[in-house]
Motif scaffolding. Structure first.
Motif, mmCIF file in Angstrom:
data_model
loop_
_atom_site.group_PDB
_atom_site.id
_atom_site.type_symbol
_atom_site.label_atom_id
_atom_site.label_comp_id
_atom_site.label_asym_id
_atom_site.label_seq_id
_atom_site.Cartn_x
_atom_site.Cartn_y
_atom_site.Cartn_z
ATOM 1 N N ASP A 235 0.842 -1.196 0.000
ATOM 2 C CA ASP A 235 0.000 0.000 0.000
ATOM 3 C C ASP A 235 0.882 1.254 0.000
ATOM 4 O OD1 ASP A 235 -1.804 2.032 0.296
ATOM 5 O OD2 ASP A 235 -2.894 1.118 1.956
ATOM 6 N N ALA B 11 4.561 9.557 -4.636
ATOM 7 C CA ALA B 11 3.489 8.556 -4.694
ATOM 8 C C ALA B 11 2.168 9.090 -4.157
ATOM 9 C CB ALA B 11 3.897 7.301 -3.921
ATOM 10 N N ASN B 12 2.222 10.188 -3.409
ATOM 11 C CA ASN B 12 1.012 10.708 -2.761
ATOM 12 C C ASN B 12 0.908 12.222 -2.936
ATOM 13 O OD1 ASN B 12 -0.015 8.214 -1.071
ATOM 14 N ND2 ASN B 12 2.211 8.294 -0.802
ATOM 15 N N LYS C 239 -1.065 14.759 -0.533
ATOM 16 C CA LYS C 239 -1.402 14.079 0.710
ATOM 17 C C LYS C 239 -0.174 13.827 1.590
ATOM 18 C CE LYS C 239 -5.235 11.606 -1.509
ATOM 19 N NZ LYS C 239 -5.808 10.263 -1.818
ATOM 20 N N SER C 240 0.930 14.461 1.258
ATOM 21 C CA SER C 240 2.181 14.133 1.944
ATOM 22 C C SER C 240 2.864 15.376 2.508
ATOM 23 C CB SER C 240 3.121 13.407 0.983
ATOM 24 O OG SER C 240 3.251 14.138 -0.226
ATOM 25 N N GLY D 132 7.776 9.020 -1.108
ATOM 26 C CA GLY D 132 6.447 9.130 -0.526
ATOM 27 C C GLY D 132 5.687 10.331 -1.056
ATOM 28 N N SER E 201 0.224 4.233 -0.224
ATOM 29 C CA SER E 201 -0.414 5.449 0.286
ATOM 30 C C SER E 201 -0.164 5.675 1.773
ATOM 31 C CB SER E 201 -1.928 5.392 0.038
ATOM 32 O OG SER E 201 -2.544 4.437 0.897
ATOM 33 N N GLN E 202 0.559 4.782 2.433
ATOM 34 C CA GLN E 202 0.723 4.854 3.878
ATOM 35 C C GLN E 202 1.843 5.819 4.266
ATOM 36 O OE1 GLN E 202 -1.368 3.590 6.097
ATOM 37 N NE2 GLN E 202 -2.586 2.919 4.325
ATOM 38 N N ILE E 203 1.463 7.060 4.537
ATOM 39 C CA ILE E 203 2.427 8.118 4.824
ATOM 40 C C ILE E 203 3.269 7.791 6.060
ATOM 41 C CG2 ILE E 203 2.697 10.556 5.408
ATOM 42 C CD1 ILE E 203 1.786 10.026 2.527
ATOM 43 N N TYR F 162 6.214 5.560 5.259
ATOM 44 C CA TYR F 162 7.335 6.303 4.665
ATOM 45 C C TYR F 162 8.119 7.025 5.749
ATOM 46 C CZ TYR F 162 5.372 5.753 -0.062
ATOM 47 O OH TYR F 162 4.906 5.248 -1.246
#
Length: 232
Positions: A180, A214-215, A218-219, A211, A182-184, A187
């Motif tokens: 996954d 990829a996001n 949202k990061s 990270g 999306s898992q900040i 990272y």
């Protein structure tokens, strides 16, 4: 002591339901000696320090689905274990924790592929500082669903914070991100492994950037760490 006993009771009372994510962000580098345990249940994370402090923090929990790929599962490990409670568990806290452990063991008795029960049982063993037990439960959870990030993240955190094996921590955090991206928080923890465990600024910066890439949007947490890297 009364305050600590009250806190322990609060912790074990939240150990109900399934799908724990025993992984949370820390406000200090994770490589300082600590007896803290982090337990999360239905989006609530509780951190327990040996001083008796605790915090509650909401984190969204994904609903796992066992990946059915026609592969034969290895036999389950022994999930009934003998352990010694930490000294700060009073009698009531031990009784509640014993019941929670027994409930998860019964769930596994009924269904050896109950992913949530394996993850939750690992969290309970982690709570009582049976780190080998936690590792075994979470490793089997990765066999039940290799595409679910939580058992890998739990293992990464266990190896980072308690077992101090940064190579294995890195491996498991990478597997969590593969499952996954999306898992900040994953990272960020991998960044901490690189920066504080390996003292590798190049890889620490690179995983933050990965990270962020990829996001997008949202990061902000990762972006802040990267922008202020030399100030930390």
């Amino acid at each position: 002591m009364t305050n600590k006993n009250t806190i322990i009771i609060i912790i074990v009372l939240v150990l109900l339901g399934a799908g724990y994510y025993a992984y949370t962000n820390r406000e200090h580098p994770p490589f300082m000696p600590t007896s803290s345990q982090k337990i999360e249940n239905d989006g609530v994370a509780v951190g327990v320090e040996s001083t008796g402090d605790f915090e509650i923090k909401n984190i969204p929990i994904a609903t796992p689905t066992i990946a059915s790929k026609g592969q034969e599962l290895p036999p389950p490990p022994e999930y009934r274990r003998t352990f010694t409670y930490p000294v700060y568990f009073n009698a009531e806290a031990r009784a509640i924790t014993d019941k929670n452990i027994a409930d998860q063991q019964k769930a596994i008795d009924k269904n050896k592929t109950d992913l949530n029960a394996w993850i939750e049982l690992g969290n309970l063993y982690n709570l009582v500082q049976d780190y080998d037990g936690a590792r075994i439960m979470w490793e089997y959870a990765t066999k039940l669903n290799p595409d679910y990030f939580i058992p890998y993240a739990n293992l990464g955190n266990l190896y980072m914070s308690d077992l101090r094996d940064y190579v294995k921590s890195e491996t498991n955090f990478k597997l969590a991100l593969e499952a996954d991206p999306s898992q900040i928080l994953v990272y960020r923890s991998l960044y901490e492994v690189y920066r504080y465990g390996f003292n590798d600024d190049v890889r620490a910066r690179a995983i933050l950037q990965a990270g962020i890439n990829a996001n997008p949007g949202k990061s902000s947490d990762l972006q802040y760490l990267l922008d202020h890297y030399n100030e930390q």
